[in-house]
Scaffold this motif. Sequence first.
Motif, short mmCIF file in Angstrom:
data_model
loop_
_atom_site.label_atom_id
_atom_site.label_comp_id
_atom_site.label_asym_id
_atom_site.label_seq_id
_atom_site.Cartn_x
_atom_site.Cartn_y
_atom_site.Cartn_z
N SER A 171 44.79 44.91 43.44
CA SER A 171 45.44 44.57 44.70
C SER A 171 45.59 45.79 45.60
O SER A 171 45.75 45.67 46.82
CB SER A 171 46.82 43.94 44.45
N ARG A 172 45.51 47.01 44.98
CA ARG A 172 45.59 48.26 45.75
C ARG A 172 44.22 48.91 45.90
O ARG A 172 44.13 50.08 46.24
CB ARG A 172 46.57 49.23 45.06
N SER A 173 43.18 48.13 45.59
CA SER A 173 41.79 48.61 45.71
C SER A 173 41.50 49.81 44.82
O SER A 173 40.69 50.68 45.18
CB SER A 173 41.47 48.94 47.17
N LEU A 174 42.16 49.87 43.66
CA LEU A 174 41.89 50.93 42.69
C LEU A 174 40.87 50.44 41.66
O LEU A 174 40.76 49.24 41.41
CB LEU A 174 43.18 51.35 41.98
N SER A 175 40.15 51.35 41.07
CA SER A 175 39.10 51.00 40.11
C SER A 175 39.70 50.56 38.77
O SER A 175 40.67 51.17 38.28
CB SER A 175 38.17 52.18 39.88
N VAL A 176 39.12 49.53 38.19
CA VAL A 176 39.48 49.11 36.83
C VAL A 176 38.23 49.16 35.94
O VAL A 176 38.16 48.50 34.91
CB VAL A 176 40.11 47.71 36.80
N ARG A 177 37.27 49.96 36.37
CA ARG A 177 36.06 50.11 35.56
C ARG A 177 36.41 50.63 34.18
O ARG A 177 37.31 51.47 34.05
CB ARG A 177 35.10 51.08 36.26
N TYR A 178 35.77 50.10 33.18
CA TYR A 178 35.99 50.40 31.76
C TYR A 178 37.21 49.69 31.19
O TYR A 178 37.41 49.68 29.98
CB TYR A 178 36.08 51.91 31.48
N VAL A 180 37.89 46.41 32.12
CA VAL A 180 37.36 45.06 31.95
C VAL A 180 35.85 45.18 31.77
O VAL A 180 35.23 46.13 32.27
CB VAL A 180 37.69 44.14 33.16
N PRO A 181 35.22 44.23 31.06
CA PRO A 181 33.76 44.29 30.92
C PRO A 181 33.09 44.24 32.29
O PRO A 181 33.60 43.63 33.23
CB PRO A 181 33.45 43.02 30.11
N ASP A 182 31.94 44.90 32.40
CA ASP A 182 31.25 45.00 33.69
C ASP A 182 30.98 43.63 34.32
O ASP A 182 31.16 43.45 35.53
CB ASP A 182 29.91 45.74 33.52
N GLN A 183 30.55 42.67 33.50
CA GLN A 183 30.23 41.36 34.04
C GLN A 183 31.47 40.65 34.58
O GLN A 183 31.39 39.88 35.55
CB GLN A 183 29.50 40.49 33.01
N VAL A 184 32.62 40.94 33.98
CA VAL A 184 33.88 40.37 34.48
C VAL A 184 34.26 41.03 35.80
O VAL A 184 34.69 40.36 36.74
CB VAL A 184 35.01 40.53 33.44
N LEU A 185 34.11 42.35 35.86
CA LEU A 185 34.41 43.06 37.09
C LEU A 185 33.53 42.58 38.25
O LEU A 185 34.00 42.39 39.37
CB LEU A 185 34.24 44.57 36.89
N GLN A 186 32.26 42.34 37.96
CA GLN A 186 31.35 41.81 38.98
C GLN A 186 31.81 40.43 39.46
O GLN A 186 31.76 40.13 40.66
CB GLN A 186 29.93 41.74 38.44
N TYR A 187 32.27 39.61 38.52
CA TYR A 187 32.75 38.27 38.87
C TYR A 187 34.00 38.37 39.75
O TYR A 187 34.14 37.66 40.74
CB TYR A 187 33.06 37.49 37.58
N ILE A 188 34.91 39.26 39.38
CA ILE A 188 36.15 39.45 40.15
C ILE A 188 35.80 39.87 41.59
O ILE A 188 36.37 39.33 42.55
CB ILE A 188 37.04 40.52 39.48
N ARG A 189 34.87 40.80 41.72
CA ARG A 189 34.48 41.26 43.05
C ARG A 189 33.79 40.15 43.85
O ARG A 189 34.06 39.97 45.03
CB ARG A 189 33.56 42.48 42.93
N ARG A 190 32.92 39.42 43.17
CA ARG A 190 32.16 38.37 43.86
C ARG A 190 33.08 37.28 44.41
O ARG A 190 32.85 36.74 45.49
CB ARG A 190 31.13 37.79 42.89
N HIS A 191 34.13 36.97 43.63
CA HIS A 191 35.03 35.88 44.03
C HIS A 191 36.31 36.40 44.71
O HIS A 191 37.23 35.63 44.97
CB HIS A 191 35.38 35.01 42.82
N LYS A 192 36.36 37.73 44.92
CA LYS A 192 37.49 38.35 45.61
C LYS A 192 38.83 37.97 44.97
O LYS A 192 39.79 37.61 45.65
CB LYS A 192 37.48 37.97 47.10
N LEU A 193 38.88 38.08 43.65
CA LEU A 193 40.11 37.78 42.91
C LEU A 193 41.04 38.98 42.93
O LEU A 193 40.60 40.13 42.94
CB LEU A 193 39.78 37.41 41.46
N TYR A 194 42.32 38.70 42.92
CA TYR A 194 43.39 39.71 42.81
C TYR A 194 43.44 40.69 43.98
O TYR A 194 44.00 41.77 43.85
CB TYR A 194 43.26 40.50 41.50
N VAL A 195 42.86 40.33 45.10
CA VAL A 195 42.94 41.22 46.26
C VAL A 195 44.21 40.95 47.03
O VAL A 195 44.74 39.84 47.03
CB VAL A 195 41.72 41.05 47.20
N ALA A 196 44.73 41.97 47.67
CA ALA A 196 45.95 41.81 48.46
C ALA A 196 45.65 40.92 49.67
O ALA A 196 44.59 41.02 50.27
CB ALA A 196 46.45 43.17 48.94
N GLU A 197 46.61 40.04 49.93
CA GLU A 197 46.41 39.11 51.07
C GLU A 197 46.92 39.72 52.35
O GLU A 197 47.78 40.54 52.37
CB GLU A 197 47.12 37.79 50.79
#
Length: 197
Positions: A171-178, A180-197
């Motif tokens: 929500s603060r646009s900080l990295s969570v690499r490592y 969560v699995p890479d494929q999950v992180l890609q999914y989160i980014r693709r669907h814009k999950l957990y971003v601040a409104e």
Amino acid sequence: MKTIGIMGGTFDPIHVGHLIAAQAALNTGRLDEVWFIPTYDAPLKEQHSTASASHRLEMVTLAIEDNPQFKVNNIEQLRGGTSYSIDTVTALVEQYPDYAFSYIIGSDRINDLVKWHRIEQLAELVTFIGLERPSDQFQWNVIPDYLRVRISLADMPLIGISSTNIRQKLSRSLSVRYEVPDQVLQYIRRHKLYVAE
């Protein structure tokens, strides 16, 4: 008889700590498989998840796709409503009468087992694998005998990763690499999950 570990949770999102925990239970409990069962609505959670049930199910599916001993089961999401372990386990035992089930829990929840819905009935259907971290302390004397004999412990490394912290970072646009699995992180980014409104 096939031995199955049940790993329930909101998985909001699933992270590497969940996967390490499942592998620890698989090793120590001599399980054939671990089934990840994302909740629809968890009774003991104070706040609802911030990703939909379908998103959480898909993230789990992506996270475990490269491990043949890890499976996802959507029984609780199909049922909907509040998820009680006893309802899920009863359904699984009926559906798979030749399987033996073990419920995987964080060792911090062992002392809370007595508060679980219909715990005595649940303890007749499953054993429990408690993931023991170095900092955990148990109060074995307050755990009833019928439960104590159904609990085994698996060593779990101390990993300071939580879904709550991951959501806050995202929500603060900080990295969570490592975390969560890479494929999950890609999914989160693709669907814009957990971003601040």
